[in-house]
Scaffold this motif. Sequence first.
Motif, PDB file in Angstrom:
ATOM      1  N   ARG A  38       0.872  -1.173   0.000  1.00 27.68           N
ATOM      2  CA  ARG A  38       0.000   0.000   0.000  1.00 27.68           C
ATOM      3  C   ARG A  38       0.909   1.222   0.000  1.00 27.68           C
ATOM      4  O   ARG A  38       2.035   1.175   0.496  1.00 27.68           O
ATOM      5  N   LEU A  39       0.441   2.297  -0.593  1.00 29.47           N
ATOM      6  CA  LEU A  39       1.198   3.544  -0.614  1.00 29.47           C
ATOM      7  C   LEU A  39       0.723   4.433   0.522  1.00 29.47           C
ATOM      8  O   LEU A  39      -0.446   4.403   0.906  1.00 29.47           O
ATOM      9  N   GLY A  40       1.641   5.220   1.059  1.00 30.96           N
ATOM     10  CA  GLY A  40       1.285   6.129   2.141  1.00 30.96           C
ATOM     11  C   GLY A  40       2.335   7.205   2.309  1.00 30.96           C
ATOM     12  O   GLY A  40       3.419   7.140   1.716  1.00 30.96           O
ATOM     13  N   PRO A  41       2.022   8.210   3.143  1.00 30.14           N
ATOM     14  CA  PRO A  41       2.956   9.309   3.356  1.00 30.14           C
ATOM     15  C   PRO A  41       4.150   8.896   4.218  1.00 30.14           C
ATOM     16  O   PRO A  41       4.025   8.032   5.088  1.00 30.14           O
ATOM     17  N   THR A  42       5.304   9.526   3.939  1.00 28.78           N
ATOM     18  CA  THR A  42       6.520   9.355   4.737  1.00 28.78           C
ATOM     19  C   THR A  42       7.111  10.739   4.990  1.00 28.78           C
ATOM     20  O   THR A  42       6.609  11.733   4.460  1.00 28.78           O
ATOM     21  N   HIS A  43       8.185  10.808   5.735  1.00 27.22           N
ATOM     22  CA  HIS A  43       8.850  12.090   5.997  1.00 27.22           C
ATOM     23  C   HIS A  43       9.583  12.620   4.765  1.00 27.22           C
ATOM     24  O   HIS A  43      10.050  13.750   4.771  1.00 27.22           O
ATOM     25  N   VAL A  44       9.678  11.815   3.690  1.00 25.09           N
ATOM     26  CA  VAL A  44      10.333  12.271   2.454  1.00 25.09           C
ATOM     27  C   VAL A  44       9.376  12.290   1.261  1.00 25.09           C
ATOM     28  O   VAL A  44       9.810  12.477   0.130  1.00 25.09           O
ATOM     29  N   GLY A  45       8.104  12.095   1.498  1.00 24.86           N
ATOM     30  CA  GLY A  45       7.122  12.090   0.408  1.00 24.86           C
ATOM     31  C   GLY A  45       6.225  10.873   0.505  1.00 24.86           C
ATOM     32  O   GLY A  45       5.668  10.575   1.552  1.00 24.86           O
ATOM     33  N   THR A  46       6.105  10.128  -0.583  1.00 25.27           N
ATOM     34  CA  THR A  46       5.294   8.913  -0.622  1.00 25.27           C
ATOM     35  C   THR A  46       6.184   7.701  -0.474  1.00 25.27           C
ATOM     36  O   THR A  46       7.316   7.681  -0.965  1.00 25.27           O
ATOM     37  N   GLY A  47       5.691   6.670   0.196  1.00 23.31           N
ATOM     38  CA  GLY A  47       6.438   5.432   0.367  1.00 23.31           C
ATOM     39  C   GLY A  47       5.567   4.229   0.086  1.00 23.31           C
ATOM     40  O   GLY A  47       4.338   4.327   0.029  1.00 23.31           O
ATOM     41  N   ALA A  48       6.215   3.085  -0.086  1.00 23.35           N
ATOM     42  CA  ALA A  48       5.524   1.806  -0.276  1.00 23.35           C
ATOM     43  C   ALA A  48       5.635   1.024   1.036  1.00 23.35           C
ATOM     44  O   ALA A  48       6.728   0.895   1.595  1.00 23.35           O
ATOM     45  N   PHE A  49       4.506   0.512   1.499  1.00 20.75           N
ATOM     46  CA  PHE A  49       4.449  -0.179   2.783  1.00 20.75           C
ATOM     47  C   PHE A  49       3.931  -1.599   2.607  1.00 20.75           C
ATOM     48  O   PHE A  49       3.081  -1.854   1.749  1.00 20.75           O
ATOM     49  N   ALA A  50       4.424  -2.499   3.446  1.00 24.16           N
ATOM     50  CA  ALA A  50       3.992  -3.900   3.400  1.00 24.16           C
ATOM     51  C   ALA A  50       2.531  -3.996   3.821  1.00 24.16           C
ATOM     52  O   ALA A  50       2.148  -3.478   4.864  1.00 24.16           O
ATOM     53  N   GLY A  51       1.744  -4.659   3.006  1.00 19.13           N
ATOM     54  CA  GLY A  51       0.338  -4.880   3.328  1.00 19.13           C
ATOM     55  C   GLY A  51       0.128  -6.130   4.155  1.00 19.13           C
ATOM     56  O   GLY A  51      -0.949  -6.357   4.689  1.00 19.13           O
TER      57      GLY A  51
END
Length: 163
Positions: A21-34
């Motif tokens: 899933r995609l989500g916000p990070t401290h550097v922009g957008t990130g990919a996260f384990a679903g």
Amino acid sequence: MSQQHTPVLENNRDRLRRLIRLGPTHVGTGAFAGRRMKAGVVIGEILGTVLDEHPADPSYCMELPSGRVLEPAAPLRFVNHSCDPNCELFYWFDEDSGTQEDRLWLQTIRPIEPGEELSIDYCWPADAAIPCRCGATTCRGWIVDPDELHLLPPAAGAGALPS
């Protein structure tokens, strides 16, 4: 032929939707384990546009064995850098022919928990290095190939996350 090719891409997209899933990070957008993933899991092929030359903004581009570059598509476009990554990229190698194909894949290198951000070590050359903000305890201070770190000055606030 496109009818045979499309289901493979759809299956790859469906698999990625389940795994990432995609989500916000401290550097922009990130990919996260679903979901939880073991070490050595091939998450998927990095699809996108293969270019003969680097575009004006090569921020997301990845070098291919042929010298061409891949401009990756979402969601794997958003796998961010870490000096302590949990994933790595690999090229498909055909053992029968001894050739490396212009196909790039993402796989885990350690177990990953649901919600954990997926990351790779970008290993950029020193002349393209930028300050790193990954936050890892082993942060080099620069997004750079570890073998070229000695070519750069020490980074102030190495690994620091924004306040």
